[in-house]
Design a protein around this motif. Structure first.
Motif, PDB file in Angstrom:
ATOM      1  N   ASP A  18       0.764  -1.109   0.005  1.00 20.23           N
ATOM      2  CA  ASP A  18      -0.002   0.004  -0.100  1.00 20.23           C
ATOM      3  C   ASP A  18       1.012   1.178  -0.075  1.00 20.23           C
ATOM      4  O   ASP A  18       1.791   1.242   0.730  1.00 20.23           O
ATOM      5  CB  ASP A  18      -0.565  -0.040   1.368  1.00 20.23           C
ATOM      6  N   ARG A  44      -8.599  -3.115 -11.612  1.00 16.96           N
ATOM      7  CA  ARG A  44      -8.085  -3.282 -10.470  1.00 16.96           C
ATOM      8  C   ARG A  44      -8.734  -4.192  -9.664  1.00 16.96           C
ATOM      9  O   ARG A  44      -9.817  -4.595  -9.948  1.00 16.96           O
ATOM     10  CB  ARG A  44      -7.836  -1.801  -9.663  1.00 16.96           C
ATOM     11  N   ARG A  48     -14.582  -3.547  -6.601  1.00 13.94           N
ATOM     12  CA  ARG A  48     -15.589  -3.160  -5.573  1.00 13.94           C
ATOM     13  C   ARG A  48     -17.036  -3.157  -6.521  1.00 13.94           C
ATOM     14  O   ARG A  48     -17.825  -2.934  -5.424  1.00 13.94           O
ATOM     15  CB  ARG A  48     -15.203  -2.130  -4.829  1.00 13.94           C
ATOM     16  N   LEU A  60     -12.960  -4.720   4.189  1.00 14.17           N
ATOM     17  CA  LEU A  60     -11.734  -3.847   4.346  1.00 14.17           C
ATOM     18  C   LEU A  60     -11.928  -2.484   5.156  1.00 14.17           C
ATOM     19  O   LEU A  60     -11.234  -1.808   5.768  1.00 14.17           O
ATOM     20  CB  LEU A  60     -11.273  -3.571   2.756  1.00 14.17           C
ATOM     21  N   ARG A 100      -3.073  -4.755  -8.817  1.00 17.98           N
ATOM     22  CA  ARG A 100      -3.129  -5.750  -7.933  1.00 17.98           C
ATOM     23  C   ARG A 100      -3.558  -6.877  -8.799  1.00 17.98           C
ATOM     24  O   ARG A 100      -4.644  -6.947  -9.312  1.00 17.98           O
ATOM     25  CB  ARG A 100      -3.951  -5.604  -6.690  1.00 17.98           C
ATOM     26  N   PHE A 108      -1.175 -10.733   1.046  1.00 17.59           N
ATOM     27  CA  PHE A 108      -1.878 -10.394   2.143  1.00 17.59           C
ATOM     28  C   PHE A 108      -2.349 -11.509   3.123  1.00 17.59           C
ATOM     29  O   PHE A 108      -2.448 -11.238   4.249  1.00 17.59           O
ATOM     30  CB  PHE A 108      -2.991  -9.344   1.827  1.00 17.59           C
ATOM     31  N   TYR A 153      -5.331  -3.715   7.153  1.00 12.03           N
ATOM     32  CA  TYR A 153      -4.174  -4.016   6.373  1.00 12.03           C
ATOM     33  C   TYR A 153      -3.092  -2.789   6.545  1.00 12.03           C
ATOM     34  O   TYR A 153      -1.837  -2.876   6.224  1.00 12.03           O
ATOM     35  CB  TYR A 153      -4.207  -4.370   5.084  1.00 12.03           C
TER      36      TYR A 153
HETATM   37  N1  NYM Z   1      -5.868  -7.135  -0.971  1.00 16.64           N
HETATM   38  C1  NYM Z   1      -6.239  -6.947  -2.529  1.00 16.64           C
HETATM   39  C2  NYM Z   1      -5.954  -8.676  -0.385  1.00 16.64           C
HETATM   40  O1  NYM Z   1      -5.908  -8.568   0.561  1.00 16.64           O
HETATM   41  N2  NYM Z   1      -6.443  -9.571  -1.308  1.00 16.64           N
HETATM   42  C3  NYM Z   1      -6.315  -9.494  -2.647  1.00 16.64           C
HETATM   43  O2  NYM Z   1      -6.599 -10.354  -3.501  1.00 16.64           O
HETATM   44  C4  NYM Z   1      -6.319  -8.056  -3.196  1.00 16.64           C
HETATM   45  C5  NYM Z   1      -6.502  -7.815  -4.677  1.00 16.64           C
HETATM   46  O3  NYM Z   1      -7.018  -5.216  -0.270  1.00 16.64           O
HETATM   47  N3  NYM Z   1      -4.831  -3.194   1.213  1.00 16.64           N
HETATM   48  C6  NYM Z   1      -5.698  -5.960  -0.397  1.00 16.64           C
HETATM   49  C7  NYM Z   1      -4.520  -5.189  -0.331  1.00 16.64           C
HETATM   50  C8  NYM Z   1      -5.226  -3.528  -0.070  1.00 16.64           C
HETATM   51  C9  NYM Z   1      -6.671  -3.810  -0.106  1.00 16.64           C
HETATM   52  O4  NYM Z   1      -6.693  -2.695  -2.301  1.00 16.64           O
HETATM   53  C10 NYM Z   1      -7.488  -2.870  -0.985  1.00 16.64           C
HETATM   54  P1  NYM Z   1      -6.579  -1.327  -2.970  1.00 16.64           P
HETATM   55  O5  NYM Z   1      -5.487  -1.648  -3.969  1.00 16.64           O
HETATM   56  O6  NYM Z   1      -6.133  -0.490  -1.602  1.00 16.64           O
HETATM   57  O7  NYM Z   1      -8.036  -0.902  -3.523  1.00 16.64           O
END
Ligand code: NYM
Length: 212
Positions: A18, A44, A48, A60, A100, A108, A153
């Motif tokens: 991040d 991405r 969502r 999240l 991602r 993660f 996270y």
């Molecule tokens: N993330 C993202 C995961 O834990 N597992 C996954 O498969 C993916 C694609 O989600 N902290 C976590 C990483 C990020 C959070 O992503 C949201 P973003 O890029 O901040 O929207």
């Protein structure tokens, strides 16, 4: 466009901690490739917008609680629900720049203590990226950038663990970019590597599957 009829698009994935700059860099790559006449889309994960994506988003943002394995499988399901569209687009010649992918999924969740092989299993059969760009930044530097939000996270201790699992996942095909450089310098390096891969895919490199 610059495509031949039988040429496919490239699946290009950006990964990193991040605040490493992935999102800014993907949005800069997009107009660059488009300007060269390529068909390109910016994707991405998590996406969502779907119903699974909404469950992920609620998790999240701490609006829901889920078992660690359950949320892992939802992230994976969120990629599976986009898989056929992904294949269709690539075969039609569209390059996808993806912020991602499965590596985030494994890094993660493993950082929470779930077995790496268990984490990889539901990703088997998804399309393998043609290129993984890892925006490398020490967790401490990323934290200094500020803008860690209030999502799960987004804490230094946890990001340190995630960085360790990215290390385990990376292989010699990954392109590691020093994300501590200026935005312009990172952008310049990414442009060169990406263009090279887009051209290789146009020349007919076959699609492959994870994990390969
Ligand atoms: N993330 C993202 C995961 O834990 N597992 C996954 O498969 C993916 C694609 O989600 N902290 C976590 C990483 C990020 C959070 O992503 C949201 P973003 O890029 O901040 O929207």
């Amino acid at each position: 466009g610059v495509n031949n009829n039988d040429s496919r698009g490239a699946l290009i994935v950006l990964e990193g901690l991040d605040r490493c700059g992935k999102t800014s860099q993907s949005s800069r790559l997009f107009p660059y490739l488009e300007g060269l006449g390529h068909s390109v889309e910016l994707w991405r994960f998590p996406d969502r917008s779907t119903s699974v994506g909404k469950m992920i988003s609620a998790y999240l943002s701490n609006q829901s609680q889920l078992d660690d394995h359950t949320i892992h499988l939802l992230f994976s399901a969120n990629r599976w629900e986009k898989r056929s569209m992904m294949e269709t687009k690539l075969k039609a010649g569209t390059t996808l720049i993806v912020d991602r992918y499965s590596y985030s999924g494994v890094a993660f969740s493993s950082a929470k203590g779930i077995d790496v092989e268990w984490c990889k299993a539901p990703e088997i059969g998804l399309l393998a990226p043609d290129l993984v760009l890892y925006l490398d930044i020490p967790p401490e530097k990323a934290a200094e950038r500020g803008g860690y939000g209030s999502e799960r996270y987004e804490h230094l201790d946890f990001q340190r663990k995630v960085a360790q699992y990215y290390q385990i996942l990376r292989d010699s095909s990954w392109k590691i970019i020093d994300a501590c450089q200026s935005i312009e310098e990172v952008e310049k390096q990414l442009r060169e590597i990406v263009l090279d891969h887009v051209i290789t895919c146009h020349k007919g490199k076959p699609l492959s599957l994870l994990w390969s």
